[in-house]
Design an enzyme around this catalytic site. Structure first.
Site, PDB file in Angstrom:
ATOM      1  N   ASP A   1     -20.456  -1.459 -21.442  1.00  0.00           N
ATOM      2  CA  ASP A   1     -21.701  -2.221 -21.399  1.00  0.00           C
ATOM      3  C   ASP A   1     -21.934  -2.744 -19.976  1.00  0.00           C
ATOM      4  O   ASP A   1     -23.016  -2.583 -19.389  1.00  0.00           O
ATOM      5  CB  ASP A   1     -21.582  -3.387 -22.397  1.00  0.00           C
ATOM      6  CG  ASP A   1     -22.916  -4.034 -22.688  1.00  0.00           C
ATOM      7  OD1 ASP A   1     -23.950  -3.502 -22.234  1.00  0.00           O
ATOM      8  OD2 ASP A   1     -22.942  -5.073 -23.370  1.00  0.00           O
TER       9      ASP A   1
ATOM     10  N   ASP B   1     -11.802  -3.099 -13.110  1.00  0.00           N
ATOM     11  CA  ASP B   1     -12.265  -3.834 -11.931  1.00  0.00           C
ATOM     12  C   ASP B   1     -12.395  -2.889 -10.725  1.00  0.00           C
ATOM     13  O   ASP B   1     -13.354  -2.973  -9.948  1.00  0.00           O
ATOM     14  CB  ASP B   1     -11.349  -5.039 -11.608  1.00  0.00           C
ATOM     15  CG  ASP B   1      -9.884  -4.751 -11.862  1.00  0.00           C
ATOM     16  OD1 ASP B   1      -9.550  -3.610 -12.242  1.00  0.00           O
ATOM     17  OD2 ASP B   1      -9.059  -5.664 -11.675  1.00  0.00           O
TER      18      ASP B   1
ATOM     19  N   ASP C   1     -24.730  -1.283 -17.014  1.00  0.00           N
ATOM     20  CA  ASP C   1     -25.784  -2.131 -16.444  1.00  0.00           C
ATOM     21  C   ASP C   1     -25.650  -2.180 -14.921  1.00  0.00           C
ATOM     22  O   ASP C   1     -26.646  -2.153 -14.196  1.00  0.00           O
ATOM     23  CB  ASP C   1     -25.702  -3.564 -16.998  1.00  0.00           C
ATOM     24  CG  ASP C   1     -26.597  -3.746 -18.217  1.00  0.00           C
ATOM     25  OD1 ASP C   1     -26.771  -2.764 -18.973  1.00  0.00           O
ATOM     26  OD2 ASP C   1     -27.114  -4.861 -18.419  1.00  0.00           O
TER      27      ASP C   1
ATOM     28  N   TYR D   1     -16.924  -6.190 -29.556  1.00  0.00           N
ATOM     29  CA  TYR D   1     -18.225  -6.283 -30.215  1.00  0.00           C
ATOM     30  C   TYR D   1     -18.146  -6.332 -31.733  1.00  0.00           C
ATOM     31  O   TYR D   1     -19.157  -6.235 -32.404  1.00  0.00           O
ATOM     32  CB  TYR D   1     -19.136  -5.139 -29.751  1.00  0.00           C
ATOM     33  CG  TYR D   1     -19.624  -5.364 -28.346  1.00  0.00           C
ATOM     34  CD1 TYR D   1     -18.718  -5.417 -27.297  1.00  0.00           C
ATOM     35  CD2 TYR D   1     -20.965  -5.583 -28.070  1.00  0.00           C
ATOM     36  CE1 TYR D   1     -19.134  -5.657 -26.005  1.00  0.00           C
ATOM     37  CE2 TYR D   1     -21.388  -5.822 -26.776  1.00  0.00           C
ATOM     38  CZ  TYR D   1     -20.474  -5.853 -25.751  1.00  0.00           C
ATOM     39  OH  TYR D   1     -20.885  -6.100 -24.463  1.00  0.00           O
TER      40      TYR D   1
ATOM     41  N   LYS E   1      -8.042  -1.535 -18.843  1.00  0.00           N
ATOM     42  CA  LYS E   1      -7.371  -2.654 -18.172  1.00  0.00           C
ATOM     43  C   LYS E   1      -5.944  -2.728 -18.734  1.00  0.00           C
ATOM     44  O   LYS E   1      -5.476  -3.791 -19.167  1.00  0.00           O
ATOM     45  CB  LYS E   1      -8.180  -3.941 -18.433  1.00  0.00           C
ATOM     46  CG  LYS E   1      -7.752  -5.141 -17.642  1.00  0.00           C
ATOM     47  CD  LYS E   1      -8.070  -5.056 -16.166  1.00  0.00           C
ATOM     48  CE  LYS E   1      -7.540  -6.274 -15.440  1.00  0.00           C
ATOM     49  NZ  LYS E   1      -7.566  -6.136 -13.980  1.00  0.00           N
TER      50      LYS E   1
END
Ligand code: ATP
Length: 329
Positions: free
Chosen positions: A224, A200, A228, A122, A168
């Site tokens: 993020d 994942d 959601d 970001y 990750k």
């Protein structure tokens, strides 16, 4: 104590209007000062985030923020929320996700997602050449240390059992690997059960074994997306609050954006904004009004008071008045 109230645009003014009504009822001693921000502010004043608003924000004990729409042409645009997160050094994004009422949502969930808020994907550091675009992604030891410390403190102070570092590092060995290493250094000696999971796998775990996850600490983009996903599973974006916390400032906002498709139609669910205001009251060391507000929102929903996103018929204002009447009684 002073609170800067920045409704913004889209559904921001509608949902923040509900939160302001609840705060006036619960905590009349708070000084609520409105500030201008967003797309409509830009069309009136030529600025998305005027200096005057930044001054108000910096001089307040907390900020309650609604949402702002992204302009159609994003050339040269820097989102006000990203600017405030950076300028106020709001390094921790705290997103608790739980069902507002029993049976609401696709499955039962009660997780706290702690998301690093200042680095990762970001930073917007993209460079273009003839072949394509390259994104630089920063992961610093300092940012990892403070977000892991914050997550540990939240986990311990809220009596949780497990803290999971989500990354990750099997692919991003050095950057996410640094985050994972710092996590284990930072949580050494904690009474929490501290472990790790690939992002994942965590996305799948939320669906398959939702009660296994407890507190998650993760990098910006993963946080993020996972928050959601979690919000969608637990009842939808209309119910998900968040806090952006730094050492000197704190900003509270619903996870959802400006939802232009339903703006101005009395269709928005104000629960996420109301619960963000409750998080703000906790931050301002007002735990009793915070608990009263949470219980008024969940009680209203449990008694069948629901906006359309939750399958009900109520408009934003009707739902908000039911919550305020519960606070009065
Ligand atoms: P932005 O670009 O500002 O993020 P967006 O429309 O892309 O806006 P969201 O605002 O997060 O993204 O909303 C996604 C969808 O979820 C909306 O189109 C809307 O239908 C629904 N939604 C979001 N917030 C609410 C809410 N408070 N109440 C009801 N529905 C909502």
């Amino acid at each position: 104590m002073r609170v800067a109230v920045l409704p913004g645009d889209g559904i921001g003014p509608e949902v923040i209007g509900a939160a302001v009504a609840a705060l006036r009822e619960l905590a009349p001693e708070l000084e609520l000062v409105h500030g201008d921000v967003g797309l409509e502010c830009h069309s009136r004043r030529g600025e998305y985030l005027p200096d005057e608003t930044m001054e108000l924000v910096k001089g307040s004990d907390a900020v309650l923020f609604g949402a702002v729409s992204t302009p159609l042409s994003a050339e040269g645009y820097r989102s006000p929320i990203l600017t405030m997160r950076r300028e106020l050094d709001l390094y921790a994004n705290l997103r608790p996700v739980r069902n507002l009422a029993p049976g609401l949502g696709l499955l039962d969930l009660d997780v706290i997602i702690v998301r690093e808020n200042t680095e990762g994907m970001y930073t917007g550091d993209e460079s273009v050449d003839e072949e394509g675009v390259t994104l630089s992604r920063r992961v610093s030891r300092r940012a990892c240390e403070r977000i892991c410390r914050f997550a540990r403190d939240i986990g311990e102070s809220s009596g949780r059992g497990r803290l999971t570092c989500v990354h990750k590092a099997n692919v991003l060995r050095r950057s996410d690997g640094l985050f994972r290493d710092v996590f284990y250094e930072t949580v050494r000696g904690s009474a929490l059960r501290c472990d790790e999971m690939l992002v994942d796998a965590a996305a799948a775990e939320l669906v398959v074994r939702p009660d296994a996850l407890d507190v998650i600490v993760t990098l910006n983009l993963y946080g993020d997306i996972l928050s959601d996903e979690a919000a969608a599973l637990a009842g939808g974006l209309g119910t998900a609050p968040s806090a952006n916390i730094g050492d000197r400032h704190a900003l509270f906002e619903p996870v959802h954006g400006s939802a232009p498709d339903i703006a101005g139609r009395d269709l928005a669910n104000p629960s996420a904004a109301l619960l963000s205001a409750a998080m703000m009251l906790d931050h301002l060391r007002m735990p009793e009004p915070a608990a009263a507000l949470r219980s008024a929102v969940s009680g209203t929903v449990a008694d069948g008071g629901r906006t359309r996103d939750l399958g009900g018929e109520l408009g934003t204002e009707e739902f908000a008045s039911l919550v305020v009447s519960r606070l009065r009684s």
